[in-house]
Design a protein around this motif. Sequence first.
Motif, PDB file in Angstrom:
ATOM      1  N   GLU A   1      -9.411  30.835  10.845  1.00 33.65           N
ATOM      2  CA  GLU A   1     -10.528  29.910  10.846  1.00 33.65           C
ATOM      3  C   GLU A   1     -11.723  30.605  10.214  1.00 33.65           C
ATOM      4  OE1 GLU A   1     -13.261  27.033  13.728  1.00 33.65           O
ATOM      5  OE2 GLU A   1     -11.894  28.477  14.645  1.00 33.65           O
ATOM      6  N   ALA A   2     -12.105  30.139   9.036  1.00 32.96           N
ATOM      7  CA  ALA A   2     -13.263  30.707   8.338  1.00 32.96           C
ATOM      8  C   ALA A   2     -14.512  29.992   8.832  1.00 32.96           C
ATOM      9  CB  ALA A   2     -13.097  30.542   6.834  1.00 32.96           C
ATOM     10  N   THR A   3     -15.418  30.752   9.437  1.00 35.89           N
ATOM     11  CA  THR A   3     -16.606  30.159  10.076  1.00 35.89           C
ATOM     12  C   THR A   3     -17.829  30.422   9.208  1.00 35.89           C
ATOM     13  OG1 THR A   3     -16.994  32.138  11.422  1.00 35.89           O
ATOM     14  CG2 THR A   3     -15.588  30.453  12.357  1.00 35.89           C
ATOM     15  N   THR A   4     -18.021  29.566   8.203  1.00 38.11           N
ATOM     16  CA  THR A   4     -19.194  29.702   7.351  1.00 38.11           C
ATOM     17  C   THR A   4     -20.429  29.197   8.097  1.00 38.11           C
ATOM     18  OG1 THR A   4     -19.335  27.522   6.287  1.00 38.11           O
ATOM     19  CG2 THR A   4     -17.622  29.032   5.480  1.00 38.11           C
ATOM     20  N   ARG A   5     -21.602  29.385   7.507  1.00 38.57           N
ATOM     21  CA  ARG A   5     -22.837  28.885   8.112  1.00 38.57           C
ATOM     22  C   ARG A   5     -23.004  27.377   7.914  1.00 38.57           C
ATOM     23  NH1 ARG A   5     -26.471  32.938   9.652  1.00 38.57           N
ATOM     24  NH2 ARG A   5     -25.211  34.782  10.132  1.00 38.57           N
ATOM     25  N   ASN A   6     -22.092  26.750   7.161  1.00 40.99           N
ATOM     26  CA  ASN A   6     -22.160  25.304   6.920  1.00 40.99           C
ATOM     27  C   ASN A   6     -20.883  24.594   7.331  1.00 40.99           C
ATOM     28  OD1 ASN A   6     -24.077  25.733   3.863  1.00 40.99           O
ATOM     29  ND2 ASN A   6     -24.815  25.335   5.921  1.00 40.99           N
ATOM     30  N   GLY A   7     -20.183  25.147   8.309  1.00 41.73           N
ATOM     31  CA  GLY A   7     -18.980  24.504   8.798  1.00 41.73           C
ATOM     32  C   GLY A   7     -17.802  25.459   8.862  1.00 41.73           C
ATOM     33  N   HIS A   8     -16.794  25.050   9.649  1.00 43.31           N
ATOM     34  CA  HIS A   8     -15.599  25.867   9.847  1.00 43.31           C
ATOM     35  C   HIS A   8     -14.412  25.202   9.163  1.00 43.31           C
ATOM     36  CE1 HIS A   8     -17.354  27.623  13.863  1.00 43.31           C
ATOM     37  NE2 HIS A   8     -18.209  27.683  12.847  1.00 43.31           N
ATOM     38  N   VAL A   9     -13.532  26.016   8.594  1.00 41.59           N
ATOM     39  CA  VAL A   9     -12.352  25.478   7.924  1.00 41.59           C
ATOM     40  C   VAL A   9     -11.124  26.268   8.366  1.00 41.59           C
ATOM     41  CG1 VAL A   9     -12.662  26.943   5.872  1.00 41.59           C
ATOM     42  CG2 VAL A   9     -11.354  24.803   5.708  1.00 41.59           C
ATOM     43  N   LEU A  10     -10.033  25.540   8.640  1.00 37.38           N
ATOM     44  CA  LEU A  10      -8.762  26.155   9.012  1.00 37.38           C
ATOM     45  C   LEU A  10      -7.936  26.372   7.751  1.00 37.38           C
ATOM     46  CD1 LEU A  10      -7.881  23.862  12.059  1.00 37.38           C
ATOM     47  CD2 LEU A  10      -8.986  26.113  12.128  1.00 37.38           C
ATOM     48  N   ALA A  11      -7.503  27.613   7.543  1.00 40.71           N
ATOM     49  CA  ALA A  11      -6.517  27.936   6.522  1.00 40.71           C
ATOM     50  C   ALA A  11      -5.175  27.980   7.242  1.00 40.71           C
ATOM     51  CB  ALA A  11      -6.840  29.269   5.862  1.00 40.71           C
ATOM     52  N   LEU A  12      -4.402  26.911   7.149  1.00 45.32           N
ATOM     53  CA  LEU A  12      -3.193  26.762   7.965  1.00 45.32           C
ATOM     54  C   LEU A  12      -1.944  27.118   7.177  1.00 45.32           C
ATOM     55  CD1 LEU A  12      -3.851  23.408   9.877  1.00 45.32           C
ATOM     56  CD2 LEU A  12      -4.446  25.747  10.522  1.00 45.32           C
ATOM     57  N   GLY A  13      -1.106  27.956   7.774  1.00 49.11           N
ATOM     58  CA  GLY A  13       0.183  28.276   7.193  1.00 49.11           C
ATOM     59  C   GLY A  13       0.125  29.174   5.986  1.00 49.11           C
ATOM     60  N   THR A  14      -0.918  29.972   5.857  1.00 48.78           N
ATOM     61  CA  THR A  14      -0.994  30.917   4.740  1.00 48.78           C
ATOM     62  C   THR A  14       0.004  32.052   4.945  1.00 48.78           C
ATOM     63  OG1 THR A  14      -2.857  31.940   5.896  1.00 48.78           O
ATOM     64  CG2 THR A  14      -3.375  30.438   4.092  1.00 48.78           C
ATOM     65  N   ASP A  15       0.312  32.746   3.861  1.00 44.23           N
ATOM     66  CA  ASP A  15       1.219  33.896   3.946  1.00 44.23           C
ATOM     67  C   ASP A  15       0.685  34.894   4.974  1.00 44.23           C
ATOM     68  OD1 ASP A  15       2.783  32.841   1.892  1.00 44.23           O
ATOM     69  OD2 ASP A  15       1.694  33.936   0.334  1.00 44.23           O
ATOM     70  N   PRO A  16       1.562  35.495   5.778  1.00 43.67           N
ATOM     71  CA  PRO A  16       1.102  36.496   6.746  1.00 43.67           C
ATOM     72  C   PRO A  16       0.282  37.589   6.068  1.00 43.67           C
ATOM     73  CG  PRO A  16       3.390  35.929   7.175  1.00 43.67           C
ATOM     74  CD  PRO A  16       3.015  35.253   5.882  1.00 43.67           C
ATOM     75  N   GLY A  17      -0.809  37.970   6.720  1.00 37.90           N
ATOM     76  CA  GLY A  17      -1.700  38.992   6.186  1.00 37.90           C
ATOM     77  C   GLY A  17      -2.797  38.454   5.299  1.00 37.90           C
ATOM     78  N   THR A  18      -2.777  37.165   4.959  1.00 35.99           N
ATOM     79  CA  THR A  18      -3.800  36.582   4.099  1.00 35.99           C
ATOM     80  C   THR A  18      -5.131  36.498   4.837  1.00 35.99           C
ATOM     81  OG1 THR A  18      -2.180  35.266   2.882  1.00 35.99           O
ATOM     82  CG2 THR A  18      -4.484  34.549   2.786  1.00 35.99           C
ATOM     83  N   HIS A  19      -6.189  36.955   4.175  1.00 37.99           N
ATOM     84  CA  HIS A  19      -7.539  36.850   4.730  1.00 37.99           C
ATOM     85  C   HIS A  19      -8.332  35.846   3.917  1.00 37.99           C
ATOM     86  CE1 HIS A  19     -11.490  37.650   6.217  1.00 37.99           C
ATOM     87  NE2 HIS A  19     -11.897  38.242   5.105  1.00 37.99           N
ATOM     88  N   THR A  20      -9.018  34.938   4.595  1.00 34.41           N
ATOM     89  CA  THR A  20      -9.833  33.918   3.948  1.00 34.41           C
ATOM     90  C   THR A  20     -11.305  34.241   4.166  1.00 34.41           C
ATOM     91  OG1 THR A  20      -8.124  32.237   4.298  1.00 34.41           O
ATOM     92  CG2 THR A  20     -10.360  31.461   3.838  1.00 34.41           C
TER      93      THR A  20
END
Length: 512
Positions: A264-283
């Motif tokens: 879950e990327a928590t920007t200052r203008n909203g949160h977004v789920l990066a779902l099912g990305t390759d293991p180890g992926t950082h958003t």
Amino acid sequence: MTETEPRTSRRALFTAGAAAVLTLAPVSFARAAGEGGAPGPPGLLGPSGATGATEVLTRTVTGTLPPGAPDFVHLPVQVPRGIRELRVSYAYERPAPPPGTPGNALDIGIFDERGTALGGRGFRGWSGGARTEFFLRGDEATPGYLPGPVRPGTWHIALAPYTVAPQGLPYSVTITLTPGPTAPTPRPVHPPSRAEGRGRAWYRGDCHLHSVHSDGRRTPAEIAALARAAGLDFITTTEHNTPSSHAHWGGLWGDDLLILTGEEATTRNGHVLALGTDPGTHTDWRYRARDQRFPRFAREIRKAGGIVVPAHPHANCLGCGWQFGFGDADAVEVWNGPYTPDDEVSVQMWDKSLMHGGRWTPAMGNSDAHRDPDRVGHPQTVVLADDLSREALLAGIRAGRSYVAESSAVSLGLTVADSRGRTATLGGRLTAPAASPVTVRLTVTGAAPDCTTHLVTDQGTVRTGPSGGLEWATTTSYASYVRAEVRRPPAVPGLPGALVALSNPVFLRTAG
């Protein structure tokens, strides 16, 4: 040896306050132990970059951030050679703010010698405001952080002043380096992308969960046990701004439970789920809507095999409301945890977006469970997928072949059929002549007797019936789509009752 070193002046902070990132003066450990004298000038590591030290090295930095400080403040730390472990602790003052004004809140994380570039390789961990200290070394790290060698070079502690009181935010950061040989880093073991499943079937999942690897209080083992108890077939781990949990699910998956990785990327203008990305992926999350960087990271999520899902888009917590638009979204989380007015707004705004035709954004729901008494699987997204695999589940969510239910006790079915026997279901389209009748059938099981079922079109709610379902005859010229809701009795007269289930739409198109 411990030294207190003021690193910035108030004037310097104001000068740089308009920048997205403020970089403080670097912390050097030159001649810090066993060499005598005062610390060397910034940037000096000693001969060949070695410390020559056998004792623990410590520095403490203090400063004050003013109101209006930038989103991120970087504290460079010049790490010499021969360091086995890096440890950081921090504290900040929380004076009582004036009424109606937020108090101080300061998050923290770290980047290694590879740098702080957006989407770069230097990310080594984030704990936000969940911890006051963390460590990294070759074989282990604090949850939220990535184990690995403490290589020489300039590291950056990232401070993120989430809110600053009018009195300012006085802080202190203590960095401790422990010399010694680097321990080998274990090879991570990640969850598989497929489980046995039941072939083409409806699979239940919760795709927004937090553990001790961010601000949750449950271990991965506890979450897996709760997921099984809730009747789930799959879950997704979505820690705030870190993939550190991906390697900590060993032995917890099985033929009955698929574990997907995400963030879950928590920007200052909203949160977004990066779902099912390759293991180890950082958003990455270090941008605002005005920076025009979100499309790039949405593409990177998809490149890593995942889907892009704005979370709780109308939540009223600071920085939680979604400001990036939905052009880059694959789905949207309209129901987050126990049903609230925020969710009702999300559902109504999502419904309005269906009227425009063409590309649409499917709805989903998740628990966002952090700790007791948060219920894993309340709500859950039920997906029609060809098998229990990452690829099939994400394809089902992206296509809208899904509905949301408050628990595994509730099931919903919605089909539309024309006079020739052709049918369509969730996420699908039925095309028929304008005057030709079509029949909508809604079936519901597991809802309480006092619940009501609703059929909703582009005109609003057109039919209401008992908890078991209903049937409605219409035409494609009367309704452009139809979707279903199951609701409890209203808690406040005149307002909608809480959702028990919500379906994605079936679209109706006029032939010719």
